[in-house]
Structures are given as C-alpha cells and as structure tokens.
Design an enzyme around this catalytic site. Structure first.
Site, PDB file in Angstrom:
ATOM      1  N   LYS A   1       0.807  -1.227   0.000  1.00  0.00           N
ATOM      2  CA  LYS A   1       0.000   0.000   0.000  1.00  0.00           C
ATOM      3  C   LYS A   1       0.840   1.277   0.000  1.00  0.00           C
ATOM      4  CE  LYS A   1      -4.395  -1.698   1.553  1.00  0.00           C
ATOM      5  NZ  LYS A   1      -5.498  -1.654   2.514  1.00  0.00           N
TER       6      LYS A   1
ATOM      7  N   LYS B   1      -5.046 -11.485  -5.786  1.00  0.00           N
ATOM      8  CA  LYS B   1      -6.230 -11.857  -4.998  1.00  0.00           C
ATOM      9  C   LYS B   1      -7.434 -10.987  -5.358  1.00  0.00           C
ATOM     10  CE  LYS B   1      -6.123  -9.198  -0.918  1.00  0.00           C
ATOM     11  NZ  LYS B   1      -6.151  -8.825   0.411  1.00  0.00           N
TER      12      LYS B   1
ATOM     13  N   LYS C   1     -11.607  -5.649  -3.089  1.00  0.00           N
ATOM     14  CA  LYS C   1     -12.745  -4.728  -3.125  1.00  0.00           C
ATOM     15  C   LYS C   1     -12.451  -3.531  -4.023  1.00  0.00           C
ATOM     16  CE  LYS C   1     -13.643  -5.571   1.787  1.00  0.00           C
ATOM     17  NZ  LYS C   1     -13.143  -5.061   3.068  1.00  0.00           N
TER      18      LYS C   1
END
Ligand code: TYM
Length: 326
Positions: free
Chosen positions: A111, A192, A195
């Site tokens: 991130k 993966k 969202k």
C-alpha cells in the site's frame, strides 16, 4: 467455549472472497463458540474515505453480517469505533511493537509502494488489528490467507507482553478454510480478489445482480487446454473457479473434476453461475430487509455495550500490568 473474534473493513464491494474466506466461517463458528464480529471502521480510515460513503458502508457491512446468517442472539455484532478500548490498547501495543517488524508487513509494503511518505496509520494498521483481537481474550480468528502475517504479529506481540509483564493476553490462532481462504481475481488469477480493483468483473460482489455475476464468471480468465483440472501453477484460472465451486457447493475439488470429465469450460462455468447466484440471492433478499430496518441500529448499540464490557475488563488488566494510572 472458545472466544472468536474477526472483522471486516467497511470499504464497499464486499465480495465472494470475503464471504468464502471469512463470513462463511463466522456463521459456522457462532453455534459452538462465544463470537464477536466487528465492522472495523477505524482500519478503513488508514486510506482516505469519503465520510458519507463510509457511514453508508458501515451499515451495509452490518446488514450483510446479519444477511449471511449471523444471529445477534448468538454473536456480538458491533462497530469498532463504538468501543474506545481498540484505540487505547492499540497505543499500548504500539509501544511494544518494533518499527522493523511493522515495516516487513507485506500489506504495508504494497500500500505504500511508490510513495515518498505513507500515512502512519497504514504503518500501524497491524497493531490496531492486534489490539482488536487481544482486547477480547480471543482464542480463534477466522480470516482469509491474506491476514496470516497480521495474525503472526498479533501472536508475537501477545507473547512478548506476557513475557515482559506477566500473563496479560491470550495467544490467538488464525483459522483458515481449505477452499475459500484465497479467492483470486477472475480477470487475473495471480492476484487476490479485492474490493478496490478497477475492473468490476475481477470480483463477484455480494450485492451484484444475477446478470452481472453471469457475465463475470463467463468472462473469467482460464486457459486454452479446456480440461477442468486443479493445477494452481499451470492452470491458475480454472483452479480458482474450482475453489469457488467447491467452497459454495461443499463438494471436494476431486469430485468436481470427475463430474466435468469430457466437458469443456462452458458447461462448468454455466453450472458455477447457477451455484453462485443460488447462494447469493437469498443473502440479497435478507440484506434489503435488514438494511432498511430500525432493528439494525439497535443490534449495533447492544453489541457495542456488550463488547465494551469485555474490553473494559481487559484494559483494567493491561493498565495494571503496565503500571498505567495510579
Ligand atoms: P478485509 O476487510 O480486507 O477482508 C475481510 C475478510 O475477508 C478475507 N478476504 C479474503 N479471503 C479469501 N480470498 C480473498 N480474495 C479475500 N479478500 C479478503 C480477509 O482475509 C478477511 O478475513 N485486516 C482485516 C480486517 C481486520 C481484522 C481484524 C480481521 C481488522 N481487525 C481483527 C480479523 C481480526 C482486513 O483488512 O480484512
């Protein structure tokens, strides 16, 4: 009875990875354990959120918790920011954690990649997660595989504090499902399902229409040899779909492979659409009803009171052990 704790971030687009990796386990565990399920809104502000959307998403996750089958008579369902103990314990644990171990967390590395400087909240994210878990003397944490490293850190912090200050925390274990623990993106089975991915067909959200679910599955990346066989390394796309099929149907992967011998991917995908839509439709029906009810707010208020009572007892113990207060 074991104590179970887990949480989901209210960041929108709750998908079948969240469901098959985590929520499904939450429901299974609530019959024989003492469970707390949290909507971790304070974690979600580690990246910037629109306040009105965040509020909406918090209630959406709460309604989804109930819609997938969490029963507020069996499980405590609550919002993280309603219990001040999470932030309080997070600070105490921050003082027990090392910058070295936090900078090794893969989620932080991903991130903060490419940024000159990252929000300190993002760096401390795993410490707040450890606080969530340790605050309730948790034995079991049902999560997807992507949380493994965070659970390890939680265990390390608990053991470290226990060794330095005397028995303070229960050392928890992660609980991971065989076929649901790592659901991959439909358009790119090497990353993966998430969202936040830009391509909506990379995921199946629990609130998607049947038409959208069909389109996403039919478009899902596979390979050119047309054999329904599990082989993560060479056939990651079909292996991911087999995992999804297995997790929804409860059938073993080998059983599914056998059933599709001599069939192409088309037949397999069509059946998977039916299975996924069949599993998701009843969740959506309950979701609409619960989301609009006043009862939802009462359930969260009651959950916060019950969670606060447990957390206050832990914080009292933590303060004594650390010599805080007078
Ligand atoms: P979050 O909100 O990203 O995801 C919620 C749960 O869904 C699982 N999950 C997946 N499982 C399988 N395949 C996937 N593609 C997939 N994507 C997500 C996650 O592993 C998780 O179980 N850090 C946590 C939230 C959290 C938490 C906690 C969890 C905060 N405090 C304390 C447990 C205990 C997170 O970001 O989850």
């Amino acid at each position: 009875m074991k104590r179970v704790f887990s949480g989901v971030q209210p960041t929108g687009n709750i998908h079948i990875g969240n469901y098959l990796g985590a929520l499904k386990q939450f429901v299974e565990l609530q019959n024989e354990n003492d469970c707390l399920y949290c909507i971790v809104d304070m974690h979600s502000i580690t990246v910037q959120q629109d306040p009105a959307t965040l509020r909406k998403n918090i209630l959406d996750v709460a309604a989804l918790y109930l819609a997938v089958g969490l029963d507020p008579k069996k499980s405590i369902v609550f919002v993280q920011s309603d219990v001040s103990g999470h932030a309080e314990l997070s600070w105490v644990l921050t003082c027990a954690a090392y910058t070295g171990e936090l900078s090794r967390m893969t989620q932080f590395k991903q991130k903060s990649k490419g940024r000159e400087s990252a929000p300190a909240g993002l760096f401390n994210y795993p410490v707040l997660m450890a606080a969530d878990i340790l605050l309730y003397d948790t034995d079991i944490v049902p999560v997807g595989n992507d949380q493994k490293q965070h659970i390890e850190l939680t265990r390390d912090l608990a053991i470290r504090v226990n060794n330095k200050y005397g028995e303070t925390f229960v050392v928890p274990d992660g609980r991971f499902l065989k076929s649901g623990a790592r659901i991959m993106a439909l358009d790119d089975p090497t990353s993966k399902m998430s969202k936040s991915a830009e391509n909506v067909h990379s995921r199946i959200s629990l609130l998607d229409t049947p038409q959208k679910i069909k389109k996403s599955i039919m478009k899902a990346t596979t390979d050119s040899d047309g054999v329904v066989r599990f082989d993560l390394e060479n056939k990651p796309g079909i292996s991911n779909l087999l995992n999804i099929y297995s997790a929804f149907s409860g059938k073993e992967v080998s059983e599914i492979e056998k059933a599709y011998e001599g069939h192409g991917y088309g037949d397999f995908k069509k059946d998977l659409v039916e299975i996924a839509v069949g599993a998701i439709a009843p969740i959506q029906e309950r979701f609409q009803e619960i989301r609009e009810s006043q009862e939802l707010l009462e359930i969260l208020k009651d959950g916060a009171e019950r969670a606060n009572a447990i957390s206050e007892a832990t914080m009292k113990r933590v303060k004594e052990r650390f010599g805080l207060g007078y």
